[in-house]
Design a protein around this motif. Structure first.
Motif, mmCIF file in Angstrom:
data_model
loop_
_atom_site.group_PDB
_atom_site.id
_atom_site.type_symbol
_atom_site.label_atom_id
_atom_site.label_comp_id
_atom_site.label_asym_id
_atom_site.label_seq_id
_atom_site.Cartn_x
_atom_site.Cartn_y
_atom_site.Cartn_z
ATOM 1 N N THR A 144 3.338 -9.047 1.920
ATOM 2 C CA THR A 144 2.557 -9.222 0.709
ATOM 3 C C THR A 144 1.421 -8.202 0.663
ATOM 4 O OG1 THR A 144 3.061 -11.580 0.661
ATOM 5 C CG2 THR A 144 1.188 -10.841 -0.647
ATOM 6 N N VAL A 145 1.260 -7.593 -0.499
ATOM 7 C CA VAL A 145 0.219 -6.591 -0.709
ATOM 8 C C VAL A 145 -0.814 -7.189 -1.665
ATOM 9 C CG1 VAL A 145 -0.295 -4.266 -1.519
ATOM 10 C CG2 VAL A 145 1.879 -4.730 -0.357
ATOM 11 N N SER A 146 -2.075 -7.013 -1.374
ATOM 12 C CA SER A 146 -3.134 -7.569 -2.219
ATOM 13 C C SER A 146 -3.168 -6.869 -3.575
ATOM 14 C CB SER A 146 -4.490 -7.430 -1.534
ATOM 15 O OG SER A 146 -4.830 -6.055 -1.391
ATOM 16 N N LEU A 147 -3.653 -7.591 -4.580
ATOM 17 C CA LEU A 147 -3.717 -7.028 -5.930
ATOM 18 C C LEU A 147 -4.636 -5.807 -6.014
ATOM 19 C CD1 LEU A 147 -3.704 -10.251 -8.155
ATOM 20 C CD2 LEU A 147 -1.812 -8.703 -7.629
ATOM 21 N N PRO A 148 -5.795 -5.777 -5.341
ATOM 22 C CA PRO A 148 -6.593 -4.545 -5.361
ATOM 23 C C PRO A 148 -5.842 -3.335 -4.803
ATOM 24 C CG PRO A 148 -7.947 -6.366 -4.622
ATOM 25 C CD PRO A 148 -6.540 -6.875 -4.682
ATOM 26 N N THR A 149 -5.043 -3.559 -3.744
ATOM 27 C CA THR A 149 -4.261 -2.459 -3.191
ATOM 28 C C THR A 149 -3.184 -2.005 -4.173
ATOM 29 O OG1 THR A 149 -4.632 -3.299 -0.952
ATOM 30 C CG2 THR A 149 -2.828 -1.746 -1.242
ATOM 31 N N VAL A 150 -2.574 -2.960 -4.864
ATOM 32 C CA VAL A 150 -1.594 -2.610 -5.886
ATOM 33 C C VAL A 150 -2.239 -1.765 -6.974
ATOM 34 C CG1 VAL A 150 -0.110 -3.542 -7.701
ATOM 35 C CG2 VAL A 150 -0.135 -4.616 -5.451
ATOM 36 N N TRP A 151 -3.422 -2.167 -7.421
ATOM 37 C CA TRP A 151 -4.113 -1.422 -8.479
ATOM 38 C C TRP A 151 -4.475 -0.008 -8.018
ATOM 39 C CZ3 TRP A 151 -4.706 -1.374 -13.436
ATOM 40 C CH2 TRP A 151 -5.756 -0.649 -14.019
ATOM 41 N N GLN A 152 -4.941 0.117 -6.779
ATOM 42 C CA GLN A 152 -5.270 1.439 -6.258
ATOM 43 C C GLN A 152 -4.035 2.321 -6.143
ATOM 44 O OE1 GLN A 152 -7.246 0.640 -2.564
ATOM 45 N NE2 GLN A 152 -9.095 -0.214 -3.537
ATOM 46 N N ALA A 153 -2.918 1.725 -5.748
ATOM 47 C CA ALA A 153 -1.688 2.515 -5.631
ATOM 48 C C ALA A 153 -1.216 3.007 -6.989
ATOM 49 C CB ALA A 153 -0.605 1.676 -4.960
ATOM 50 N N LEU A 154 -1.492 2.237 -8.032
ATOM 51 C CA LEU A 154 -1.073 2.628 -9.375
ATOM 52 C C LEU A 154 -2.011 3.646 -10.006
ATOM 53 C CD1 LEU A 154 -0.037 -0.865 -10.837
ATOM 54 C CD2 LEU A 154 1.485 0.983 -10.145
ATOM 55 N N THR A 155 -3.300 3.537 -9.728
ATOM 56 C CA THR A 155 -4.286 4.366 -10.430
ATOM 57 C C THR A 155 -4.858 5.492 -9.577
ATOM 58 O OG1 THR A 155 -6.064 2.827 -9.799
ATOM 59 C CG2 THR A 155 -4.941 2.430 -11.901
ATOM 60 N N ASP A 156 -4.931 5.302 -8.257
ATOM 61 C CA ASP A 156 -5.561 6.313 -7.401
ATOM 62 C C ASP A 156 -4.888 6.303 -6.029
ATOM 63 O OD1 ASP A 156 -7.276 8.264 -6.481
ATOM 64 O OD2 ASP A 156 -8.905 6.864 -5.994
ATOM 65 N N TYR A 157 -3.630 6.754 -6.015
ATOM 66 C CA TYR A 157 -2.845 6.690 -4.790
ATOM 67 C C TYR A 157 -3.355 7.704 -3.774
ATOM 68 C CZ TYR A 157 1.077 7.056 -1.579
ATOM 69 O OH TYR A 157 1.852 7.086 -0.450
ATOM 70 N N ARG A 158 -3.629 7.194 -2.548
ATOM 71 C CA ARG A 158 -4.148 8.053 -1.495
ATOM 72 C C ARG A 158 -3.405 7.877 -0.177
ATOM 73 N NH1 ARG A 158 -10.601 8.858 -2.222
ATOM 74 N NH2 ARG A 158 -10.654 8.868 -4.500
ATOM 75 N N ASP A 159 -2.295 7.133 -0.180
ATOM 76 C CA ASP A 159 -1.515 6.908 1.038
ATOM 77 C C ASP A 159 -2.382 6.302 2.138
ATOM 78 O OD1 ASP A 159 0.647 6.775 2.655
ATOM 79 O OD2 ASP A 159 0.703 8.902 3.170
ATOM 80 N N VAL A 160 -3.149 5.276 1.763
ATOM 81 C CA VAL A 160 -4.012 4.579 2.711
ATOM 82 C C VAL A 160 -3.551 3.131 2.810
ATOM 83 C CG1 VAL A 160 -6.368 3.849 3.241
ATOM 84 C CG2 VAL A 160 -5.950 6.072 2.154
ATOM 85 N N GLY A 161 -3.431 2.615 4.011
ATOM 86 C CA GLY A 161 -3.054 1.223 4.202
ATOM 87 C C GLY A 161 -1.658 0.933 3.667
ATOM 88 N N ASP A 162 -1.573 -0.138 2.857
ATOM 89 C CA ASP A 162 -0.278 -0.569 2.316
ATOM 90 C C ASP A 162 0.053 0.066 0.968
ATOM 91 O OD1 ASP A 162 0.155 -2.217 4.487
ATOM 92 O OD2 ASP A 162 -0.749 -3.974 3.532
ATOM 93 N N GLN A 163 -0.730 1.060 0.556
ATOM 94 C CA GLN A 163 -0.456 1.668 -0.745
ATOM 95 C C GLN A 163 0.926 2.325 -0.785
ATOM 96 O OE1 GLN A 163 -3.431 4.120 -2.565
ATOM 97 N NE2 GLN A 163 -5.136 2.948 -1.676
ATOM 98 N N TRP A 164 1.388 2.837 0.352
ATOM 99 C CA TRP A 164 2.686 3.501 0.362
ATOM 100 C C TRP A 164 3.817 2.523 0.065
ATOM 101 C CZ3 TRP A 164 6.782 2.283 3.543
ATOM 102 C CH2 TRP A 164 6.501 1.396 4.601
ATOM 103 N N ILE A 165 3.639 1.244 0.438
ATOM 104 C CA ILE A 165 4.674 0.237 0.147
ATOM 105 C C ILE A 165 4.857 0.102 -1.355
ATOM 106 C CG2 ILE A 165 5.290 -2.195 0.367
ATOM 107 C CD1 ILE A 165 3.759 -2.284 2.982
#
Length: 351
Positions: free
Chosen positions: A50-71
């Motif tokens: 499970t990925v947190s909603l803030p991480t999902v939002w960051q992956a969509l708007t400001d992807y930086r390949d940090v933490g679980d954003q790559w998932i």
């Protein structure tokens, strides 16, 4: 003088179902769009991890390949986009088949159309060595068209009147034969079987955005064709003779619908493998809201069919963690009882 036996009590009249009308249909469509949006968010956040909603939002708007954003970025965005496209294609194709064929028990999987597309793709990979979706997608279209024509030819053989049940049985038989041939081809060529394994059960994982990009143009064209025939579907559903007397062009509607179903079912199968029952369940479910107007049924299918496929995919991710069930298996678990209920209901209505 003998007394006359009392007449048996008559069955109470059935109350006609109440459907949404006017503004209610538009509100229902907006609610369906909201459900679809929530399903997309859940598809990006929920899975074996499970990925947190803030991480999902960051992956969509400001992807930086940090933490679980790559998932989210590398795995779940392509999976969600593919589910949206395939769900849309299956919902529209199933609605068209039921409307033009006047067969409420049909969809592209039950009639063997998906099996035909899958068989031709298997043969293209095995015998021609085609591994890219841009090459074997054309075989998926050819297989879908071949299976559709073959089913209706088999259903029309003999002297008996062509009925939806005859066409349904012909589709099940043709689909079973094509599935058997496809499995035989794959078992004789293990390399081709390995190439097909990732979508053989109707899975949406392990796909890149290239796959979604390859099938998207054909699904868009199929959706546009649905818009072209949407107005005439209500007339065509009344029967050929009555439709012609009302000025409807039955042949044109059937020809355009044939092309649309070929594009939609072929593209969906090429992208995600054979996924069944979505096109069967959604039109029946939304008809209880919209009534028999096929224009609204098509509109509702555009939002509820992708939402259903996304929900099935999410359920498959969490039901046997850390492993996953393909979405096609989940829809089969849901759709098979629905098909049995529909057959029993139609039999009860005729008794």
């Amino acid at each position: 003088m003998t007394a006359q036996a009392p007449a048996p009590p008559s069955a109470p009249p059935r109350t006609p179902p109440r459907h949404l009308t006017g503004r209610g249909r538009l509100v229902g469509l907006l609610v369906g769009a909201a459900i679809l949006a929530l399903a997309c968010v859940a598809s990006l956040a929920i899975g074996t991890e499970t990925v947190s909603l803030p991480t999902v939002w960051q992956a969509l708007t400001d992807y930086r390949d940090v933490g679980d954003q790559w998932i989210v970025h590398d795995l779940r965005i392509p999976r969600t986009v593919l589910a949206l496209l395939v769900g849309l294609a299956l919902g529209l194709s199933g609605t068209l088949i039921q409307a033009v064929g006047r067969n409420p028990l049909a969809d592209s999987e039950i009639l063997g159309i998906n099996s035909g597309a899958a068989l031709f793709v298997v043969c293209a990979i095995t015998f021609l060595g085609l591994t890219g979706i841009w090459t074997y997608i054309w075989f998926a279209f050819a297989g879908a068209l071949f299976a559709m024509v073959l089913v209706y030819l088999v259903g029309m053989t003999g002297r008996a009147t062509v009925t939806p049940v005859r066409v349904l049985l012909a589709g099940v038989a043709v689909g079973a034969v094509m599935d058997g041939i496809g499995f035989a081809v794959r078992l004789r060529n293990p390399r081709a079987f390995d190439n097909m394994r990732f979508w053989d059960a109707g899975a949406l994982d392990e796909r890149s955005l290239e796959v979604a990009g390859a099938i998207a143009p054909f699904i868009v064209v199929g959706a546009v064709l649905c818009l072209i025939v949407a107005r005439s579907l209500n007339v065509t559903a009344l029967g050929d003779d009555l439709a012609k007397s009302m000025g409807g062009n039955v042949a044109r509607t059937q020809a355009i619908s044939l092309v649309a179903v070929t594009l939609l079912a072929g593209a969906a199968t090429a992208g995600a493998g054979p996924i069944g029952f979505v096109g069967l369940m959604v039109p029946h479910a939304v008809r209880r809201l919209t009534g028999p107007d096929w224009r609204w049924i098509l509109a509702y299918a555009c939002v509820f069919a992708p939402a259903l496929l996304l929900a099935a995919d999410i359920a498959g991710r969490v039901v046997i963690r850390p492993s996953e069930l393909p979405a096609g298996i989940v829809t089969a678990f849901i759709g098979a009882p629905v098909l049995i209920w529909l057959i029993r209901k139609r039999g009860a209505d005729r008794s």
